[in-house]
Write a protein that holds these residues in place. Structure first.
Motif, PDB file in Angstrom:
ATOM      1  N   ALA A   1       0.832  -1.206   0.000  1.00 23.29           N
ATOM      2  CA  ALA A   1       0.000   0.000   0.000  1.00 23.29           C
ATOM      3  C   ALA A   1       0.869   1.259   0.000  1.00 23.29           C
ATOM      4  O   ALA A   1       0.581   2.233  -0.713  1.00 23.29           O
ATOM      5  N   TYR A   2       1.950   1.245   0.791  1.00 19.60           N
ATOM      6  CA  TYR A   2       2.836   2.402   0.850  1.00 19.60           C
ATOM      7  C   TYR A   2       3.561   2.606  -0.476  1.00 19.60           C
ATOM      8  O   TYR A   2       3.572   3.718  -1.033  1.00 19.60           O
ATOM      9  N   LEU A   3       4.149   1.536  -1.006  1.00 18.33           N
ATOM     10  CA  LEU A   3       4.899   1.675  -2.252  1.00 18.33           C
ATOM     11  C   LEU A   3       3.993   2.020  -3.418  1.00 18.33           C
ATOM     12  O   LEU A   3       4.413   2.721  -4.351  1.00 18.33           O
TER      13      LEU A   3
ATOM     14  N   PHE B   1      10.873   4.576  -7.345  1.00 14.45           N
ATOM     15  CA  PHE B   1      11.397   3.262  -7.722  1.00 14.45           C
ATOM     16  C   PHE B   1      12.861   3.319  -8.134  1.00 14.45           C
ATOM     17  O   PHE B   1      13.550   2.296  -8.143  1.00 14.45           O
ATOM     18  N   GLU B   2      13.373   4.525  -8.452  1.00 15.42           N
ATOM     19  CA  GLU B   2      14.775   4.670  -8.820  1.00 15.42           C
ATOM     20  C   GLU B   2      15.675   4.870  -7.611  1.00 15.42           C
ATOM     21  O   GLU B   2      16.903   4.785  -7.733  1.00 15.42           O
ATOM     22  N   LEU B   3      15.089   5.143  -6.446  1.00 14.59           N
ATOM     23  CA  LEU B   3      15.875   5.422  -5.242  1.00 14.59           C
ATOM     24  C   LEU B   3      15.410   4.529  -4.095  1.00 14.59           C
ATOM     25  O   LEU B   3      14.938   5.019  -3.060  1.00 14.59           O
ATOM     26  N   PRO B   4      15.531   3.209  -4.250  1.00 15.47           N
ATOM     27  CA  PRO B   4      15.064   2.322  -3.180  1.00 15.47           C
ATOM     28  C   PRO B   4      15.777   2.551  -1.857  1.00 15.47           C
ATOM     29  O   PRO B   4      15.201   2.326  -0.797  1.00 15.47           O
TER      30      PRO B   4
ATOM     31  N   ARG C   1       8.635   7.093 -16.064  1.00 10.44           N
ATOM     32  CA  ARG C   1       8.812   5.646 -16.129  1.00 10.44           C
ATOM     33  C   ARG C   1       8.644   5.151 -17.566  1.00 10.44           C
ATOM     34  O   ARG C   1       9.413   4.300 -18.051  1.00 10.44           O
ATOM     35  N   ALA C   2       7.651   5.684 -18.280  1.00  5.10           N
ATOM     36  CA  ALA C   2       7.442   5.277 -19.666  1.00  5.10           C
ATOM     37  C   ALA C   2       8.603   5.732 -20.555  1.00  5.10           C
ATOM     38  O   ALA C   2       9.049   4.995 -21.447  1.00  5.10           O
ATOM     39  N   ILE C   3       9.111   6.943 -20.323  1.00  7.31           N
ATOM     40  CA  ILE C   3      10.242   7.441 -21.109  1.00  7.31           C
ATOM     41  C   ILE C   3      11.480   6.578 -20.865  1.00  7.31           C
ATOM     42  O   ILE C   3      12.223   6.248 -21.806  1.00  7.31           O
TER      43      ILE C   3
END
Length: 581
Positions: free
Chosen positions: A277-279, A298-301, A371-373
């Motif tokens: 839920a958080y992510l 998602f790029e900075l876990p 994200r799509a790019i």
């Protein structure tokens, strides 16, 4: 204070021509023909059109990715439509602050409403205050717009662009692009209800009592949970992990952050549900910044893991503002205290809309677009068409589509040059103003009372958003605006861009050019916050107040004076930062 922009030489700028003017800018030279290095001293910085253009270092402290700056492609037209509609609805004599990107940097010029619109606007202003129109808009946001936006974001988020076929990826890019344009316009459709009640409160009560804007804005603390990340589900996740010893061990294991998040997602019961839920709320939102050149969760876990770990240890979101409220109230003449109560109630009721409209509109949509790019960039990198996937943000939407289809577009060296330019320069390297000198503010005393009040409220809020401190710093003392009270001593972490957020450690004093609404994701790590740019209504000031950490904003020079790793003492009450070591 941002002043009223001048009209064009052909007469007042109407709503239609003002919006249309964004489609034919005169200046946007960030299209290198050879791919050689771009030097800022070689750029023209020509004013886009007549008027007084001011650099917006509050929202864009660095050059902006070319995907955003292309004429009418993504930002300028939706921004104009949303802003014009919102200010017209509330009856201000401001048409809108026209936005243009000049040589990669953001500039704005506040345009007056055309004379033929004024009678209708005067009526709208009367109605806005009689009916408390912002309450109607807030209800519509809560019950209709925000839930629909979240559903639309999640529908796109559930699609994995990396798993799509060629044609499906093109369709997904188009869907994200259309969604982003809708979200930009939506965000600015709500700008008047987000700003007017607060600006009205500060303008009226400041005049009545002599209380400073910094003190008055502190009275809104605790009314914007989204600004402190309280709506993201982080506290629920922290509670679940405290009751799950194995999850706690996983979180503190020191394993690669992405692996930790995967393991927490897979946990049975409350922990797995709370993690997902958080992510779901943060992984595809920008972590900082306002455009596709800035990273997503998602790029900075590592940042997300640190924030979760800090939340498990416990987060103090600061005390309430009850005591400060009563002290400020006592400074108001007794005959006006009822007005104080009413104005503060409206400011507190709408304060959360200031950040919510961005977080649940463009901040999330921009992350989905990025994200799509990046997925498209992966494919073009594999073909040798570009050097790195992230460099594709410096192509326009139409160029990206063309390149995926094997057609024309910027070369790999051109994209690399644009990427290096954005990494090299900041807003401090660009002219602070372009074009004509700033004109005087509009003569509010000549307007009907309601229109004057609406215009004054908006101008007050805009001034508090953009105005940096004029105080002069010294070699070891940085001076700015006192955004959030308290004193904190810690280690300065000087970050000049959101790609450096992974360097943050718990208890650091973040020193950075500016922040955005998205920044609440990393706030649990901070002991204090210091910025170069932005006023008392900028996002850095809001999140510092909501999180209850000392904040000093609008220093203009903190990142150039404070060494990275130095010990500092941040006094959010006086607006001073001392370098201790």
């Amino acid at each position: 204070m941002i002043s009223m922009g001048q009209t064009s030489s052909r007469g007042p700028i109407s709503a239609s021509t003002a919006a249309g003017s964004a489609r034919q800018p005169k200046a946007n030279n960030m299209s290198p023909a050879t791919g050689t290095a771009i030097r800022i001293e070689d750029l023209g910085f020509e004013p886009p059109s007549p008027g007084s253009w001011q650099l917006d270092s509050t929202h864009h402290p660095r050059p902006v990715a070319r995907f955003i700056t292309q004429p009418s492609a993504t930002y300028e037209d939706p921004f104009a439509r949303g802003f014009i509609g919102s200010l017209r609805r509330y009856g201000t004599v401001i048409l809108y602050p026209e936005y243009r990107f000049v040589d990669g940097f953001a500039y704005l010029c506040v345009r007056p409403a055309p004379e033929e619109e004024l009678p209708r606007r005067f009526e709208n202003a009367e109605r806005a205050f009689e009916t408390k129109l912002w309450r109607e808009d807030l209800r519509r946001w809560d019950e209709e717009v925000k839930p629909a936006s979240i559903r639309a974001h999640l529908a796109l988020q559930r699609i994995d662009p990396g798993a799509l076929s060629h044609d499906q990826l093109l369709e997904h890019l188009a869907a994200c692009y259309a969604h982003l344009r809708r979200m930009f316009e939506q965000q600015y459709r709500f700008v008047a209800p987000a700003l007017l009640p607060t600006g009205d409160f500060v303008a009226q009560i400041g005049e009545l009592s002599g209380t400073s804007p910094a003190e008055l804005l502190m009275l809104t603390r605790g009314s914007a949970p989204v600004s402190s990340g309280a709506e993201d589900g982080l506290e629920q996740l922290a509670e679940a992990i405290r009751d799950d010893a194995e999850a706690g061990a996983t979180l503190g294991s020191g394993d690669p952050p992405a692996e930790i998040l995967t393991a927490l997602r897979a946990r049975p019961g409350a922990t797995g549900a709370a993690t997902n839920a958080y992510l779901e709320r943060v992984e595809c939102r920008l972590i900082d910044g306002f455009e596709v050149g800035c990273p997503c969760g998602f790029e900075l876990p590592e940042v997300l893991v640190k924030a979760i770990l800090r939340a498990v240890q416990g987060i103090d979101r600061g005390r309430s503002a009850v005591g400060e409220t009563e002290r400020a109230r006592q400074r108001v003449p007794s005959s006006e205290r009822r007005r104080f109560d009413e104005l503060l109630a409206e400011a507190r009721a709408t304060n959360r809309l200031r950040d919510e409209r961005s977080v649940y509109s463009s901040i999330w949509a921009m992350g989905l677009m990025r994200r799509a790019i990046l997925a498209a960039g992966e494919r073009l990198t594999a073909k040798g068409r570009i050097e790195e996937p992230a460099q594709l943000v410096d192509a326009s939407y139409h160029e990206i589509v063309s390149m995926l289809r094997g057609g024309e577009g910027p070369s790999a060296t051109e994209l690399a040059a644009l990427s290096r330019f954005r990494a090299t320069y900041t807003a401090a390297d660009a002219p602070r103003s372009l074009g004509d000198p700033p004109p005087p503010p509009p003569p509010l005393e000549r307007l009907p009372a309601a229109a004057a009040r609406a215009t004054r409220g908006i101008l007050t809020a805009v001034g508090l958003l953009f105005t940096d401190s004029e105080a002069q710093s010294e070699a070891r003392v940085v001076r700015g605006l006192p955004a959030s009270p308290g004193v904190y001593v810690g280690t300065a972490r000087v970050l000049r861009g959101p790609d450096e957020l992974g360097r943050l450690r718990q208890g650091d004093v973040l020193v950075t050019p500016a922040t955005s609404e998205a920044f609440n994701v990393v706030l649990p790590l901070l002991g204090a916050l210091v910025t170069d740019h932005g006023g008392l209504l900028a996002h850095a000031a809001i999140v510092a107040r909501e999180f209850g950490i000392p904040g000093v904003v609008g220093t203009r020079d903190a990142t150039s004076i404070i060494p990275d790793g130095a010990g500092v003492r941040v006094d959010g009450t006086s607006g001073e930062v001392q370098v201790l070591s």
